[in-house]
Design a protein around this motif. Structure first.
Motif, PDB file in Angstrom:
ATOM      1  N   ARG A 257      16.019 -27.795 -31.890  1.00  0.00           N
ATOM      2  CA  ARG A 257      15.207 -28.281 -33.013  1.00  0.00           C
ATOM      3  C   ARG A 257      14.019 -29.053 -32.430  1.00  0.00           C
ATOM      4  O   ARG A 257      14.198 -29.898 -31.553  1.00  0.00           O
ATOM      5  CB  ARG A 257      16.005 -29.231 -33.899  1.00  0.00           C
ATOM      6  CG  ARG A 257      17.339 -28.680 -34.378  1.00  0.00           C
ATOM      7  CD  ARG A 257      17.226 -27.995 -35.725  1.00  0.00           C
ATOM      8  NE  ARG A 257      18.538 -27.531 -36.156  1.00  0.00           N
ATOM      9  CZ  ARG A 257      19.453 -28.307 -36.747  1.00  0.00           C
ATOM     10  NH1 ARG A 257      19.162 -29.580 -36.981  1.00  0.00           N
ATOM     11  NH2 ARG A 257      20.612 -27.834 -37.105  1.00  0.00           N
ATOM     12  N   ILE A 258      12.834 -28.757 -32.928  1.00  0.00           N
ATOM     13  CA  ILE A 258      11.622 -29.459 -32.489  1.00  0.00           C
ATOM     14  C   ILE A 258      10.784 -29.756 -33.722  1.00  0.00           C
ATOM     15  O   ILE A 258      10.451 -28.843 -34.487  1.00  0.00           O
ATOM     16  CB  ILE A 258      10.771 -28.614 -31.512  1.00  0.00           C
ATOM     17  CG1 ILE A 258      11.629 -27.907 -30.482  1.00  0.00           C
ATOM     18  CG2 ILE A 258       9.729 -29.494 -30.822  1.00  0.00           C
ATOM     19  CD1 ILE A 258      10.895 -26.807 -29.730  1.00  0.00           C
ATOM     20  N   ALA A 259      10.433 -31.011 -33.899  1.00  0.00           N
ATOM     21  CA  ALA A 259       9.543 -31.403 -35.004  1.00  0.00           C
ATOM     22  C   ALA A 259       8.409 -32.246 -34.443  1.00  0.00           C
ATOM     23  O   ALA A 259       8.633 -33.100 -33.584  1.00  0.00           O
ATOM     24  CB  ALA A 259      10.295 -32.172 -36.070  1.00  0.00           C
ATOM     25  N   LEU A 260       7.208 -31.982 -34.938  1.00  0.00           N
ATOM     26  CA  LEU A 260       6.021 -32.724 -34.505  1.00  0.00           C
ATOM     27  C   LEU A 260       5.559 -33.667 -35.610  1.00  0.00           C
ATOM     28  O   LEU A 260       5.586 -33.327 -36.790  1.00  0.00           O
ATOM     29  CB  LEU A 260       4.866 -31.765 -34.187  1.00  0.00           C
ATOM     30  CG  LEU A 260       4.903 -30.980 -32.883  1.00  0.00           C
ATOM     31  CD1 LEU A 260       3.703 -30.049 -32.817  1.00  0.00           C
ATOM     32  CD2 LEU A 260       4.922 -31.902 -31.692  1.00  0.00           C
ATOM     33  N   ALA A 273       9.415 -21.136 -32.536  1.00  0.00           N
ATOM     34  CA  ALA A 273       9.379 -21.975 -31.331  1.00  0.00           C
ATOM     35  C   ALA A 273      10.776 -22.425 -30.946  1.00  0.00           C
ATOM     36  O   ALA A 273      11.070 -22.612 -29.747  1.00  0.00           O
ATOM     37  CB  ALA A 273       8.479 -23.181 -31.561  1.00  0.00           C
ATOM     38  N   GLU A 274      11.643 -22.603 -31.923  1.00  0.00           N
ATOM     39  CA  GLU A 274      13.017 -23.010 -31.637  1.00  0.00           C
ATOM     40  C   GLU A 274      13.854 -21.807 -31.216  1.00  0.00           C
ATOM     41  O   GLU A 274      14.660 -21.894 -30.281  1.00  0.00           O
ATOM     42  CB  GLU A 274      13.611 -23.683 -32.870  1.00  0.00           C
ATOM     43  CG  GLU A 274      12.851 -24.952 -33.264  1.00  0.00           C
ATOM     44  CD  GLU A 274      13.239 -25.519 -34.606  1.00  0.00           C
ATOM     45  OE1 GLU A 274      12.720 -26.596 -34.962  1.00  0.00           O
ATOM     46  OE2 GLU A 274      14.059 -24.893 -35.314  1.00  0.00           O
ATOM     47  N   PHE A 287      10.281 -24.436 -21.968  1.00  0.00           N
ATOM     48  CA  PHE A 287       9.773 -25.461 -22.870  1.00  0.00           C
ATOM     49  C   PHE A 287       8.277 -25.270 -23.138  1.00  0.00           C
ATOM     50  O   PHE A 287       7.803 -25.506 -24.254  1.00  0.00           O
ATOM     51  CB  PHE A 287      10.023 -26.852 -22.305  1.00  0.00           C
ATOM     52  CG  PHE A 287      11.489 -27.212 -22.187  1.00  0.00           C
ATOM     53  CD1 PHE A 287      12.441 -26.576 -22.972  1.00  0.00           C
ATOM     54  CD2 PHE A 287      11.915 -28.184 -21.287  1.00  0.00           C
ATOM     55  CE1 PHE A 287      13.792 -26.899 -22.871  1.00  0.00           C
ATOM     56  CE2 PHE A 287      13.251 -28.517 -21.184  1.00  0.00           C
ATOM     57  CZ  PHE A 287      14.189 -27.875 -21.977  1.00  0.00           C
ATOM     58  N   ARG A 288       7.546 -24.824 -22.126  1.00  0.00           N
ATOM     59  CA  ARG A 288       6.109 -24.549 -22.330  1.00  0.00           C
ATOM     60  C   ARG A 288       5.910 -23.381 -23.287  1.00  0.00           C
ATOM     61  O   ARG A 288       4.980 -23.387 -24.114  1.00  0.00           O
ATOM     62  CB  ARG A 288       5.430 -24.272 -20.985  1.00  0.00           C
ATOM     63  CG  ARG A 288       5.174 -25.521 -20.146  1.00  0.00           C
ATOM     64  CD  ARG A 288       4.241 -25.241 -18.991  1.00  0.00           C
ATOM     65  NE  ARG A 288       4.871 -24.400 -17.976  1.00  0.00           N
ATOM     66  CZ  ARG A 288       5.569 -24.869 -16.935  1.00  0.00           C
ATOM     67  NH1 ARG A 288       5.736 -26.177 -16.795  1.00  0.00           N
ATOM     68  NH2 ARG A 288       6.090 -24.050 -16.061  1.00  0.00           N
ATOM     69  N   LEU A 289       6.784 -22.397 -23.194  1.00  0.00           N
ATOM     70  CA  LEU A 289       6.703 -21.261 -24.112  1.00  0.00           C
ATOM     71  C   LEU A 289       6.940 -21.716 -25.551  1.00  0.00           C
ATOM     72  O   LEU A 289       6.216 -21.313 -26.484  1.00  0.00           O
ATOM     73  CB  LEU A 289       7.730 -20.200 -23.713  1.00  0.00           C
ATOM     74  CG  LEU A 289       7.799 -18.939 -24.583  1.00  0.00           C
ATOM     75  CD1 LEU A 289       6.449 -18.230 -24.622  1.00  0.00           C
ATOM     76  CD2 LEU A 289       8.888 -18.009 -24.069  1.00  0.00           C
ATOM     77  N   ALA A 290       7.939 -22.581 -25.740  1.00  0.00           N
ATOM     78  CA  ALA A 290       8.209 -23.114 -27.075  1.00  0.00           C
ATOM     79  C   ALA A 290       7.031 -23.937 -27.580  1.00  0.00           C
ATOM     80  O   ALA A 290       6.658 -23.855 -28.759  1.00  0.00           O
ATOM     81  CB  ALA A 290       9.481 -23.953 -27.048  1.00  0.00           C
ATOM     82  N   ALA A 291       6.438 -24.715 -26.707  1.00  0.00           N
ATOM     83  CA  ALA A 291       5.289 -25.537 -27.090  1.00  0.00           C
ATOM     84  C   ALA A 291       4.117 -24.666 -27.524  1.00  0.00           C
ATOM     85  O   ALA A 291       3.419 -24.980 -28.507  1.00  0.00           O
ATOM     86  CB  ALA A 291       4.878 -26.440 -25.929  1.00  0.00           C
ATOM     87  N   ASP A 292       3.875 -23.569 -26.801  1.00  0.00           N
ATOM     88  CA  ASP A 292       2.782 -22.665 -27.165  1.00  0.00           C
ATOM     89  C   ASP A 292       2.993 -22.085 -28.563  1.00  0.00           C
ATOM     90  O   ASP A 292       2.049 -21.979 -29.357  1.00  0.00           O
ATOM     91  CB  ASP A 292       2.666 -21.538 -26.140  1.00  0.00           C
ATOM     92  CG  ASP A 292       2.097 -22.004 -24.813  1.00  0.00           C
ATOM     93  OD1 ASP A 292       1.471 -23.080 -24.774  1.00  0.00           O
ATOM     94  OD2 ASP A 292       2.282 -21.291 -23.803  1.00  0.00           O
ATOM     95  N   LEU A 293       4.234 -21.705 -28.868  1.00  0.00           N
ATOM     96  CA  LEU A 293       4.523 -21.155 -30.190  1.00  0.00           C
ATOM     97  C   LEU A 293       4.394 -22.219 -31.277  1.00  0.00           C
ATOM     98  O   LEU A 293       3.881 -21.958 -32.371  1.00  0.00           O
ATOM     99  CB  LEU A 293       5.928 -20.557 -30.215  1.00  0.00           C
ATOM    100  CG  LEU A 293       6.099 -19.247 -29.453  1.00  0.00           C
ATOM    101  CD1 LEU A 293       7.575 -18.878 -29.336  1.00  0.00           C
ATOM    102  CD2 LEU A 293       5.338 -18.123 -30.150  1.00  0.00           C
ATOM    103  N   VAL A 315       5.503 -31.983 -26.200  1.00  0.00           N
ATOM    104  CA  VAL A 315       6.668 -31.154 -26.514  1.00  0.00           C
ATOM    105  C   VAL A 315       7.471 -30.866 -25.251  1.00  0.00           C
ATOM    106  O   VAL A 315       8.701 -30.999 -25.233  1.00  0.00           O
ATOM    107  CB  VAL A 315       6.233 -29.836 -27.192  1.00  0.00           C
ATOM    108  CG1 VAL A 315       7.402 -28.866 -27.284  1.00  0.00           C
ATOM    109  CG2 VAL A 315       5.677 -30.114 -28.581  1.00  0.00           C
ATOM    110  N   VAL A 316       6.786 -30.483 -24.187  1.00  0.00           N
ATOM    111  CA  VAL A 316       7.483 -30.182 -22.920  1.00  0.00           C
ATOM    112  C   VAL A 316       8.207 -31.422 -22.411  1.00  0.00           C
ATOM    113  O   VAL A 316       9.372 -31.354 -21.994  1.00  0.00           O
ATOM    114  CB  VAL A 316       6.490 -29.651 -21.877  1.00  0.00           C
ATOM    115  CG1 VAL A 316       7.184 -29.470 -20.515  1.00  0.00           C
ATOM    116  CG2 VAL A 316       5.872 -28.330 -22.338  1.00  0.00           C
ATOM    117  N   ARG A 317       7.544 -32.553 -22.467  1.00  0.00           N
ATOM    118  CA  ARG A 317       8.178 -33.779 -21.969  1.00  0.00           C
ATOM    119  C   ARG A 317       9.369 -34.186 -22.830  1.00  0.00           C
ATOM    120  O   ARG A 317      10.427 -34.576 -22.307  1.00  0.00           O
ATOM    121  CB  ARG A 317       7.166 -34.912 -21.920  1.00  0.00           C
ATOM    122  CG  ARG A 317       7.790 -36.227 -21.455  1.00  0.00           C
ATOM    123  CD  ARG A 317       6.794 -37.337 -21.351  1.00  0.00           C
ATOM    124  NE  ARG A 317       7.478 -38.609 -21.166  1.00  0.00           N
ATOM    125  CZ  ARG A 317       6.868 -39.799 -21.112  1.00  0.00           C
ATOM    126  NH1 ARG A 317       5.554 -39.871 -21.206  1.00  0.00           N
ATOM    127  NH2 ARG A 317       7.565 -40.897 -20.959  1.00  0.00           N
TER     128      ARG A 317
END
Length: 329
Positions: A257-260, A273-274, A287-293, A315-317
């Motif tokens: 799960r990623i939320a900005l 992205a998830e 993680f960079r791939l997920a961040a790009d999406l 996001v990567v961090r």
């Protein structure tokens, strides 16, 4: 500040019956009072809901947590179950505001914060959120803190909450009471993107009241992290924030799960992205791939262009820190 009447109901349905388009519920009042002082909000009636029985935090039958709408941010952040089972939420709350404000601010009120756009607060300037159809001063103005995702020609404001970013990642449910009874709203559906109605921040009707927030049993306690990037260490809104939560088996990601925060009119998620992380090892490359999406389609307004690479790095961090959380502990 304009004159208003005041009511203090003792039951939820009584509060709902008093509500309407010219009334506002008030609890901690940390945002509403500011807006009233600036004549951005001019309610004809204030409905004080602090006497309602919405102050409890209770376990649910399926192992989740039900948080009353009047639980203070401080009490919630330091609640033993939140600390143990939902550390992502505790981190997000403690990253916001100041101790004094967290002592007053409520769970329900946090969801209803209005944008901190300078032009929204300045009644001498056009603002579609404050006065629909008047224009968006931020598009050609001071937009360093504004949206890079999900914006429209009518509004580029961002949602200011830290807590809501974590609640989005945890896939909370919002419990609401209204004249037609109770209903639940998935957190992803609660806040709106501006579209051509930027004055509407969420999907609540004028006479609906948030009564509770429900967290599912899965809190990602082992691998989660809230990262907030801001201009100063405390008492500042996010330029970019990230709520990252991972379920890892060995080195393989089973769920993500990623939320900005700080980048859109609502906490920002992208299922693609998830999904791209599922079944993959927890590596910086993935993680960079997920961040790009997650940042796909991001568009700055000039002064806030820096947010796009900043968000990508954040996001990567955050994902890296989430993956390593138990190791660090």
């Amino acid at each position: 500040m304009s004159p208003f009447s005041y009511a203090r109901p003792t039951a939820v349905q009584e509060a709902v019956q008093l509500a309407g388009p010219h009334a506002r519920f008030i609890a901690g009042g940390t945002n509403l009072i500011d807006l009233m002082k600036e004549n951005v909000e001019r309610p004809q009636r204030l409905i004080d809901i602090t006497g309602l029985p919405l102050h409890e935090v209770a376990d649910t039958v399926d192992g989740g947590l039900l948080i009353g709408a009047l639980v203070s941010n401080s009490d919630l952040a330091w609640h033993p179950r939140v600390q143990h089972d939902y550390p992502l939420l505790a981190q997000a709350i403690l990253a916001g505001a100041s101790p004094q404000l967290r002592n007053m601010a409520t769970t329900g009120g946090n969801l209803l914060q209005r944008t901190r756009c300078l032009y929204f607060y300045d009644t001498a300037t056009p603002c579609n959120k404050r006065e629909p159809g008047s224009g968006c001063s931020a598009r050609q103005g001071l937009n360093r803190n504004h949206a890079i995702l999900g914006a429209s020609e009518h509004c580029i404001a961002t949602h200011p909450s830290d807590m809501c970013v974590a609640l989005a990642a945890l896939q909370a449910q919002v419990h609401v009471a209204g004249p037609q009874g109770a209903r639940q709203i998935a957190f992803a559906d609660f806040h709106r993107l501006p579209g051509d109605q930027p004055q509407r921040d969420n999907v609540l009707a004028d006479n609906e009241l948030i009564t509770a927030i429900e967290l599912p049993a899965e809190g990602f306690a082992a691998h989660s992290h809230y990262l907030k990037v801001r201009d100063r260490e405390s008492y500042a809104f996010a330029l970019v924030s990230v709520a990252a939560a991972l379920d890892i088996d060995g080195h393989v990601i089973r769920q993500a799960r990623i939320a900005l925060g700080g980048v859109a009119h609502k906490p920002w998620r992208n299922p693609d992205a998830e999904a791209v992380l599922i079944g993959k090892p927890a590596t910086a490359a993935n993680f960079r791939l997920a961040a790009d999406l997650l940042l796909d389609g991001a568009d700055g307004q000039g002064r806030n262009n820096f947010k796009i690479p900043l968000a990508r790095q954040a996001v990567v961090r955050a994902l890296t820190d989430a993956a390593q959380a138990m190791e660090a502990a």
